[in-house]
Design an enzyme around this catalytic site. Structure first.
Site, PDB file in Angstrom:
ATOM      1  N   ARG A  98       0.988  -1.245  -0.030  1.00  0.00           N
ATOM      2  CA  ARG A  98       0.136   0.043  -0.136  1.00  0.00           C
ATOM      3  C   ARG A  98       0.836   1.193   0.054  1.00  0.00           C
ATOM      4  O   ARG A  98       2.126   1.044   0.424  1.00  0.00           O
ATOM      5  CB  ARG A  98      -0.924   0.015   1.323  1.00  0.00           C
ATOM      6  N   ASN A 129      -4.096   8.657   4.608  1.00  0.00           N
ATOM      7  CA  ASN A 129      -4.153   7.877   5.948  1.00  0.00           C
ATOM      8  C   ASN A 129      -2.393   7.577   6.253  1.00  0.00           C
ATOM      9  O   ASN A 129      -1.506   7.320   5.589  1.00  0.00           O
ATOM     10  CB  ASN A 129      -4.234   6.528   5.643  1.00  0.00           C
ATOM     11  N   GLU A 130      -2.085   8.017   7.496  1.00  0.00           N
ATOM     12  CA  GLU A 130      -0.656   7.982   8.053  1.00  0.00           C
ATOM     13  C   GLU A 130       0.227   8.476   6.847  1.00  0.00           C
ATOM     14  O   GLU A 130       1.118   7.482   6.498  1.00  0.00           O
ATOM     15  CB  GLU A 130      -0.315   6.594   8.556  1.00  0.00           C
ATOM     16  N   GLU A 152      -6.271   5.644  16.086  1.00  0.00           N
ATOM     17  CA  GLU A 152      -6.002   4.086  16.021  1.00  0.00           C
ATOM     18  C   GLU A 152      -5.250   3.646  17.142  1.00  0.00           C
ATOM     19  O   GLU A 152      -4.169   4.410  17.358  1.00  0.00           O
ATOM     20  CB  GLU A 152      -5.222   3.716  14.706  1.00  0.00           C
ATOM     21  N   TRP A 191       2.555  -6.826  13.173  1.00  0.00           N
ATOM     22  CA  TRP A 191       3.816  -6.513  12.181  1.00  0.00           C
ATOM     23  C   TRP A 191       5.173  -6.458  13.103  1.00  0.00           C
ATOM     24  O   TRP A 191       5.973  -5.848  12.733  1.00  0.00           O
ATOM     25  CB  TRP A 191       3.458  -4.988  11.831  1.00  0.00           C
ATOM     26  N   GLU A 238      -3.517  -8.273   7.238  1.00  0.00           N
ATOM     27  CA  GLU A 238      -3.815  -8.021   8.599  1.00  0.00           C
ATOM     28  C   GLU A 238      -4.453  -8.720   9.309  1.00  0.00           C
ATOM     29  O   GLU A 238      -5.370  -8.494  10.228  1.00  0.00           O
ATOM     30  CB  GLU A 238      -4.341  -6.460   8.618  1.00  0.00           C
ATOM     31  N   LYS A 239      -4.986  -9.987   8.601  1.00  0.00           N
ATOM     32  CA  LYS A 239      -6.012 -10.768   9.168  1.00  0.00           C
ATOM     33  C   LYS A 239      -5.597 -11.387  10.615  1.00  0.00           C
ATOM     34  O   LYS A 239      -6.643 -11.702  11.467  1.00  0.00           O
ATOM     35  CB  LYS A 239      -6.155 -11.977   8.390  1.00  0.00           C
ATOM     36  N   HIS A 277      -4.293  -9.178  12.917  1.00  0.00           N
ATOM     37  CA  HIS A 277      -4.249  -8.140  13.692  1.00  0.00           C
ATOM     38  C   HIS A 277      -5.762  -8.035  14.514  1.00  0.00           C
ATOM     39  O   HIS A 277      -6.701  -8.269  14.049  1.00  0.00           O
ATOM     40  CB  HIS A 277      -4.192  -6.844  12.761  1.00  0.00           C
TER      41      HIS A 277
HETATM   42  C1  GAL Z   1      -1.674   1.708  10.627  1.00  0.00           C
HETATM   43  C2  GAL Z   1      -2.620   1.740   9.617  1.00  0.00           C
HETATM   44  C3  GAL Z   1      -3.741   0.801   9.530  1.00  0.00           C
HETATM   45  C4  GAL Z   1      -3.032  -0.511   9.947  1.00  0.00           C
HETATM   46  C5  GAL Z   1      -2.370  -0.467  11.474  1.00  0.00           C
HETATM   47  C6  GAL Z   1      -2.178  -1.881  12.076  1.00  0.00           C
HETATM   48  O1  GAL Z   1      -0.458   1.943  10.175  1.00  0.00           O
HETATM   49  O2  GAL Z   1      -2.896   3.191   9.575  1.00  0.00           O
HETATM   50  O3  GAL Z   1      -4.456   0.835   8.447  1.00  0.00           O
HETATM   51  O4  GAL Z   1      -2.463  -1.151   9.074  1.00  0.00           O
HETATM   52  O5  GAL Z   1      -1.242   0.334  11.260  1.00  0.00           O
HETATM   53  O6  GAL Z   1      -1.647  -1.712  13.042  1.00  0.00           O
END
Ligand code: GAL
Length: 658
Positions: free
Chosen positions: A117, A155-156, A313, A321, A361-362, A364
């Protein structure tokens, strides 16, 4: 932040609660179940369409808003507000296939390909054209929708693409440099290009600091960091201008990443560009994990000028990650959320609402886990939603300023960690965090503040590794001390001006007279080497060979062994009612404790906590509300603080009303 604006919504102030919501990952039938569970959990807001570009614009210039209309209407019908993303964070495959020239390039010339992404160059005119067209279409479509209470730009920004070394970046870098220096002579002076035959004779000769035979010019590196942060900021402004034009009443934000070693974006320069500050934060493993959370929340609150901000978030439990992703322990979900609230957050949101079935991210965590609503996690989420609803009176209350502050400066972070330095082991943020942990352990509230904060209002100001000190900052710090302030600084501070040129005459050049010390040579330590001090503490990383130049300087600790034996290690110069202190080694939280205790005593700043609670709880304050946050995994008796509950459970929180 000059005039912060909060969400565009009617009704009584409340703490918002919610998540990123990605309905486009699920069949339509699931959405109805989603909103039912959202209502159960007390969700008030979701961030929508963050990664939906491919679905919203399936082919160039062809938009499909029907599904988003449906999702927004459904949320609205259920009383849930929308923080609507501009959906530009991740370009669709058709776009990068048609225009591969929007893909970023790393310092070695490798293309960053699609498949993940955020594969776009912040300076690409083609990316900008396509992204801004989508922003305009979205703003036109939803300008009247009552559910939309805020815009979420991209985003970020910079999460994966802050440093792009492409030809677009090179062109934009030159424009940025011309604007900054006007003439090549100025630039050559600033970058010290007399060194290694680097003198430029035309702007087009300048490139980003791509892979070079050896260390690229430090001025070029530092300016490229500044430029890269500014390039993203310029992109943020471009989206914002369109949103402003079409929806002047809807406030605009973008989620910062004040956390850990994320350092590419100078958020002190960004904070004024958003209507309200929002941040993403994830816990990092390690002994200072909880302190780092508090540090980041605190800094975010001060970037917001003390005004409420939006936690966009964090995670309900494990992330995906890190090398090993451990779940949160009981109590951490609420304690971590309320730590942000204690530092000024008026919204507690998560990545994401429903845990994904597919994609990277499944694994997460989310508010609604794979296990479904019949799960401890969802029950903890629901309990948190209910607790936040009981704290709605807090909404809008600014942070209460502390008496002490830690200065945090992105350019000093960048410059102090450049290559070709006395040591490559120095970690700017770690030193700042060590001071913060020390304040926490002593039970003294301290704000973490950017340079633009009203420094003069603090009794004690710690400036760890304040490496870049331009002449005007030196004057400001001088004036601060003369007016009775107590400044504390550390090794590798005051060394260079804004161009990364060393202040001559002995270190720490810009602060030498103020501190009453002079250093001829740095003496960094090898890995495993230590420097015992006379106060029983031990330094690592760095030492300095200090000469005192003013009889008013007190030596608070000296070196015990080696070449520096008997020489000062920690000094304090009294200046009228103020003082300027210097710590020449990395002492870590344990070693800083006695030093900071002495300095705080002399400055007349007492602990906010009774002795038995120090090191165990954090005390934070917003107006009439005091937050007692258990930093440990043990229950703690907090009756001394006048809480109704005498015992704070492991990782628990008490909110005490004055
Ligand atoms: C952030 C991001 C989210 C998601 C999250 C996972 O960096 O904005 O979309 O990826 O981390 O921790």
């Amino acid at each position: 932040m000059s005039s912060p604006r909060w969400l565009r919504r009617a009704g009584a102030p409340r703490l918002e609660f919610g998540a990123d919501y990605n309905p486009d990952q699920w069949p339509r039938a699931v959405w109805d179940e989603d909103v039912q569970h959202m209502r159960t959990a007390g969700v008030t807001i979701v961030s929508l369409a963050i990664f939906s570009w491919a679905k919203l614009e399936p082919a160039e210039g062809e938009y499909d808003f029907a599904w988003l209309d449906d999702a927004i209407d459904l949320l609205h019908a259920n009383g849930i507000s929308v923080d609507l993303a501009t959906a530009t964070a991740s370009p669709p495959p058709w776009l990068t296939a048609a225009y591969p020239e929007i893909l970023p390039v790393d310092r070695e010339g490798h293309t960053i390909w699609p498949g993940g992404r955020q594969q776009w160059r912040p300076t690409s005119p083609i990316f900008r054209e396509h992204a801004l067209r989508l922003v305009r279409a979205l703003a036109d479509r939803y300008k009247e929708h009552p559910a939309v209470v805020a815009w979420h730009v991209s985003n970020e920004l910079g999460c994966h693409n802050v440093y792009d070394y492409s030809d677009d970046a090179a062109r934009a870098f030159r424009v940025w440099l011309r604007d900054k220096y006007a003439t090549l002579d100025e630039l050559n002076d600033a970058w010290g290009t007399a060194f290694w035959s680097q003198r430029y004779t035309a702007w087009d000769e300048i490139i980003p600091p791509r892979l070079a035979a050896t260390h690229p010019n430090p001025g070029q590196q530092l300016d490229f960091k500044r430029f890269s942060s500014d390039a993203l900021l310029a992109y943020l402004r471009a989206e914002k201008e369109i949103l402003r034009e079409i929806t002047p009443d809807i406030p605009v934000t973008t989620n910062f990443m004040v956390m850990g070693e994320t350092k590419g974006m100078d958020y002190a320069a960004w904070a004024d560009e958003v209507d309200f500050v929002s941040n993403d934060h994830y816990r990092l493993p390690g002994p200072q994990s909880v302190d780092e959370l508090s540090f980041s929340a605190n800094l975010t609150g001060n970037l917001a000028g003390g005004q409420p901000w939006f936690l966009m978030e964090h995670s309900t439990s494990a992330v995906n990650w890190q090398p090993v992703n451990v779940p949160k322990k009981d109590g951490e979900l609420a304690r971590d959320s309320l730590t942000h609230v204690a530092h000024g957050a008026d919204a507690v949101c998560f990545f994401q609402w429903r845990q994904s079935r597919a994609g990277a991210e499944k694994y997460h965590s989310a508010m609604l886990p794979h296990a479904g609503a019949d799960s401890d996690l969802f029950r903890a989420v629901t309990a948190l939603g209910a607790q936040l609803a009981t704290l709605s009176e807090l909404a809008g209350t600014p942070r209460t300023r502390a008496r002490a502050a830690i200065l945090f400066d992105w350019p000093s972070w960048w410059a102090s960690e450049l290559d070709s330095h006395p040591t490559d082991r120095l970690r700017y943020r770690q030193e700042a965090l060590d001071w913060y942990t020390t304040f926490l352990n002593l039970g003294v509230r301290a704000d973490v503040v950017p340079l633009g904060a009203p420094l003069e209002e603090y009794d004690v100001l710690v400036a760890p590794v304040l490496h870049i000190v331009p002449a005007d900052l030196a004057k400001r710090l001088d004036a601060y001390v003369s007016a009775g302030g107590h400044l504390v600084t550390t090794y590798f501070s005051g060394i260079v001006d804004e161009h990364d040129h060393v202040w001559l005459g002995g270190y720490p050049g810009a602060l030498r007279d103020l501190l009453g010390i002079r250093i001829e040579e740095f003496a960094p330590l090898l890995d495993g080497e230590t420097a015992p001090l006379s106060n029983g503490t031990t330094g690592t990383l760095w030492t300095d060979r200090i000469d005192l130049t003013d009889p008013a300087v007190d030596v608070l600790a000296s070196y015990e062994t080696g070449e520096l034996a008997g020489r000062p290690a920690v000094t304090r110069r009294a200046v009228g009612n103020g003082s300027a202190a210097y710590v020449s080694s990395r002492l870590g939280p344990e070693g800083l404790a006695p030093v900071l205790t002495t300095l705080l005593e002399r400055a007349g700043v007492p602990s906010d906590l009774p002795a038995e609670l120090r090191g165990k709880v954090e005390l934070a304050q917003r107006g009439d509300f005091r937050f007692v946050l258990n930093r440990t995994d043990e229950p703690i008796d907090i009756s001394a603080l006048g809480a109704t509950e005498a015992t704070l459970p492991a990782r628990g929180v008490a909110v005490i009303r004055a």
